[in-house]
Design a protein around this motif. Structure first.
Motif, PDB file in Angstrom:
ATOM      1  N   LEU A 228      16.022  66.750  41.885  1.00  0.00           N
ATOM      2  CA  LEU A 228      17.139  65.952  42.373  1.00  0.00           C
ATOM      3  C   LEU A 228      18.352  66.117  41.472  1.00  0.00           C
ATOM      4  O   LEU A 228      19.465  66.343  41.956  1.00  0.00           O
ATOM      5  CB  LEU A 228      16.739  64.477  42.474  1.00  0.00           C
ATOM      6  CG  LEU A 228      17.871  63.510  42.810  1.00  0.00           C
ATOM      7  CD1 LEU A 228      18.393  63.780  44.206  1.00  0.00           C
ATOM      8  CD2 LEU A 228      17.424  62.075  42.676  1.00  0.00           C
ATOM      9  N   LYS A 229      18.135  66.040  40.168  1.00  0.00           N
ATOM     10  CA  LYS A 229      19.262  66.141  39.230  1.00  0.00           C
ATOM     11  C   LYS A 229      19.954  67.500  39.342  1.00  0.00           C
ATOM     12  O   LYS A 229      21.180  67.584  39.360  1.00  0.00           O
ATOM     13  CB  LYS A 229      18.793  65.862  37.794  1.00  0.00           C
ATOM     14  CG  LYS A 229      17.787  66.870  37.270  1.00  0.00           C
ATOM     15  CD  LYS A 229      17.383  66.538  35.860  1.00  0.00           C
ATOM     16  CE  LYS A 229      16.477  67.646  35.356  1.00  0.00           C
ATOM     17  NZ  LYS A 229      16.264  67.593  33.952  1.00  0.00           N
TER      18      LYS A 229
ATOM     19  N   PRO B 273      19.452  57.704  42.544  1.00  0.00           N
ATOM     20  CA  PRO B 273      20.148  56.850  43.508  1.00  0.00           C
ATOM     21  C   PRO B 273      19.156  56.186  44.461  1.00  0.00           C
ATOM     22  O   PRO B 273      18.066  56.703  44.704  1.00  0.00           O
ATOM     23  CB  PRO B 273      21.069  57.820  44.244  1.00  0.00           C
ATOM     24  CG  PRO B 273      20.495  59.162  44.032  1.00  0.00           C
ATOM     25  CD  PRO B 273      19.725  59.119  42.759  1.00  0.00           C
ATOM     26  N   ASP B 274      19.559  55.044  45.022  1.00  0.00           N
ATOM     27  CA  ASP B 274      18.691  54.388  46.002  1.00  0.00           C
ATOM     28  C   ASP B 274      18.804  55.095  47.351  1.00  0.00           C
ATOM     29  O   ASP B 274      19.585  56.044  47.511  1.00  0.00           O
ATOM     30  CB  ASP B 274      19.025  52.898  46.112  1.00  0.00           C
ATOM     31  CG  ASP B 274      20.444  52.639  46.586  1.00  0.00           C
ATOM     32  OD1 ASP B 274      21.117  53.585  47.026  1.00  0.00           O
ATOM     33  OD2 ASP B 274      20.880  51.467  46.535  1.00  0.00           O
ATOM     34  N   ALA B 275      18.037  54.650  48.343  1.00  0.00           N
ATOM     35  CA  ALA B 275      17.955  55.325  49.640  1.00  0.00           C
ATOM     36  C   ALA B 275      19.308  55.351  50.359  1.00  0.00           C
ATOM     37  O   ALA B 275      19.698  56.372  50.931  1.00  0.00           O
ATOM     38  CB  ALA B 275      16.907  54.645  50.515  1.00  0.00           C
ATOM     39  N   GLU B 276      20.017  54.217  50.345  1.00  0.00           N
ATOM     40  CA  GLU B 276      21.328  54.180  51.013  1.00  0.00           C
ATOM     41  C   GLU B 276      22.309  55.140  50.355  1.00  0.00           C
ATOM     42  O   GLU B 276      23.101  55.803  51.027  1.00  0.00           O
ATOM     43  CB  GLU B 276      21.879  52.756  50.997  1.00  0.00           C
ATOM     44  CG  GLU B 276      21.122  51.800  51.910  1.00  0.00           C
ATOM     45  CD  GLU B 276      21.693  50.391  51.858  1.00  0.00           C
ATOM     46  OE1 GLU B 276      22.911  50.244  51.598  1.00  0.00           O
ATOM     47  OE2 GLU B 276      20.917  49.453  52.070  1.00  0.00           O
ATOM     48  N   MET B 277      22.250  55.217  49.027  1.00  0.00           N
ATOM     49  CA  MET B 277      23.150  56.103  48.296  1.00  0.00           C
ATOM     50  C   MET B 277      22.804  57.570  48.598  1.00  0.00           C
ATOM     51  O   MET B 277      23.705  58.404  48.724  1.00  0.00           O
ATOM     52  CB  MET B 277      23.056  55.835  46.791  1.00  0.00           C
ATOM     53  CG  MET B 277      24.125  56.537  45.991  1.00  0.00           C
ATOM     54  SD  MET B 277      25.822  56.115  46.456  1.00  0.00           S
ATOM     55  CE  MET B 277      25.932  54.440  45.892  1.00  0.00           C
TER      56      MET B 277
ATOM     57  N   ILE C 277      25.320  60.350  49.953  1.00  0.00           N
ATOM     58  CA  ILE C 277      25.476  61.648  49.270  1.00  0.00           C
ATOM     59  C   ILE C 277      25.240  62.794  50.251  1.00  0.00           C
ATOM     60  O   ILE C 277      26.000  63.779  50.264  1.00  0.00           O
ATOM     61  CB  ILE C 277      24.503  61.741  48.068  1.00  0.00           C
ATOM     62  CG1 ILE C 277      24.914  60.760  46.975  1.00  0.00           C
ATOM     63  CG2 ILE C 277      24.453  63.160  47.514  1.00  0.00           C
ATOM     64  CD1 ILE C 277      23.894  60.598  45.865  1.00  0.00           C
ATOM     65  N   SER C 278      24.225  62.664  51.093  1.00  0.00           N
ATOM     66  CA  SER C 278      23.938  63.736  52.053  1.00  0.00           C
ATOM     67  C   SER C 278      25.082  63.907  53.045  1.00  0.00           C
ATOM     68  O   SER C 278      25.380  65.021  53.481  1.00  0.00           O
ATOM     69  CB  SER C 278      22.629  63.470  52.786  1.00  0.00           C
ATOM     70  OG  SER C 278      22.773  62.432  53.732  1.00  0.00           O
TER      71      SER C 278
ATOM     72  N   PRO D 150      20.981  67.699  54.297  1.00  0.00           N
ATOM     73  CA  PRO D 150      19.943  66.699  54.578  1.00  0.00           C
ATOM     74  C   PRO D 150      19.370  66.111  53.285  1.00  0.00           C
ATOM     75  O   PRO D 150      19.293  66.792  52.256  1.00  0.00           O
ATOM     76  CB  PRO D 150      18.871  67.476  55.332  1.00  0.00           C
ATOM     77  CG  PRO D 150      19.458  68.795  55.668  1.00  0.00           C
ATOM     78  CD  PRO D 150      20.643  69.015  54.825  1.00  0.00           C
ATOM     79  N   VAL D 151      18.964  64.847  53.354  1.00  0.00           N
ATOM     80  CA  VAL D 151      18.379  64.171  52.196  1.00  0.00           C
ATOM     81  C   VAL D 151      17.137  64.908  51.720  1.00  0.00           C
ATOM     82  O   VAL D 151      16.912  65.064  50.518  1.00  0.00           O
ATOM     83  CB  VAL D 151      18.044  62.693  52.544  1.00  0.00           C
ATOM     84  CG1 VAL D 151      17.303  62.021  51.399  1.00  0.00           C
ATOM     85  CG2 VAL D 151      19.303  61.925  52.886  1.00  0.00           C
TER      86      VAL D 151
END
Length: 171
Positions: A2-3, A41-45, A49-50, A56-57
């Motif tokens: 992710l990073k 980041p949380d799910a909403e973030m 970002i996507s 896509p996430v």
């Protein structure tokens, strides 16, 4: 993963940490922590970002984006290589068909020359008093004259032009 993906996406988009933090309504240090792997980041973030990166996430969370792009380029280049090879084969087959067609035409013309030579020129002894046969015999005489006088010149020119075209295409 992710990073690395966040950092790669941000740089590919040409954004600094500060610019991305403004778009996400977070402080720059938050972006820095995400890219260092100190927080996530949380799910909403992640959804936001996507949307910003049009990615896509699952891809942001998945395998490294750099590796995927390299694999995509490799797959595309392999597919292009196959397509180019198929096009080359089709062109070779088309060229073979044309050459075979021209050879068949040449053989037929040679056989017709031989047939006319063996038959001779019977039009000189024909009786032109019969109107029905005189038209047919006159047409035959015209055909024979054109075939023996004009056709060799035309065939030679066509063969010459086609030969030049095939030689230029092969270069």
């Amino acid at each position: 993963m992710l990073k690395d993906n966040l950092k790669t996406l941000r740089k590919n988009k040409g954004l600094s940490q500060e610019e991305l933090s403004v778009k996400l309504n977070v402080v720059r240090q938050t972006i820095s922590k995400w890219e260092q792997g100190l927080s996530v980041p949380d799910a909403e973030m992640l959804i936001t970002i996507s949307e910003i990166f049009d990615t896509p996430v699952s891809e942001i969370l998945g395998e490294s984006i750099d590796e995927k792009e390299k694999n995509d380029l490799k797959v595309i280049s392999e597919k292009l290589e196959v397509i180019n090879e198929q096009l080359s084969m089709k062109q070779k087959q088309k060229r073979k068909r044309i050459i075979n067609f021209l050879i068949i035409i040449d053989v037929c013309i040679i056989l017709l020359f031989i047939l006319l030579a063996v038959l001779g020129s019977p039009y000189q002894s024909w009786d032109y008093s019969d109107p029905e046969w005189s038209v047919i015999r006159t047409l035959w005489h015209s055909f024979e004259w054109v075939f023996f006088k004009v056709a060799p010149v035309i065939i030679t020119l066509i063969t010459l032009i086609l030969g030049i075209l095939f030689v230029k295409r092969n270069k």
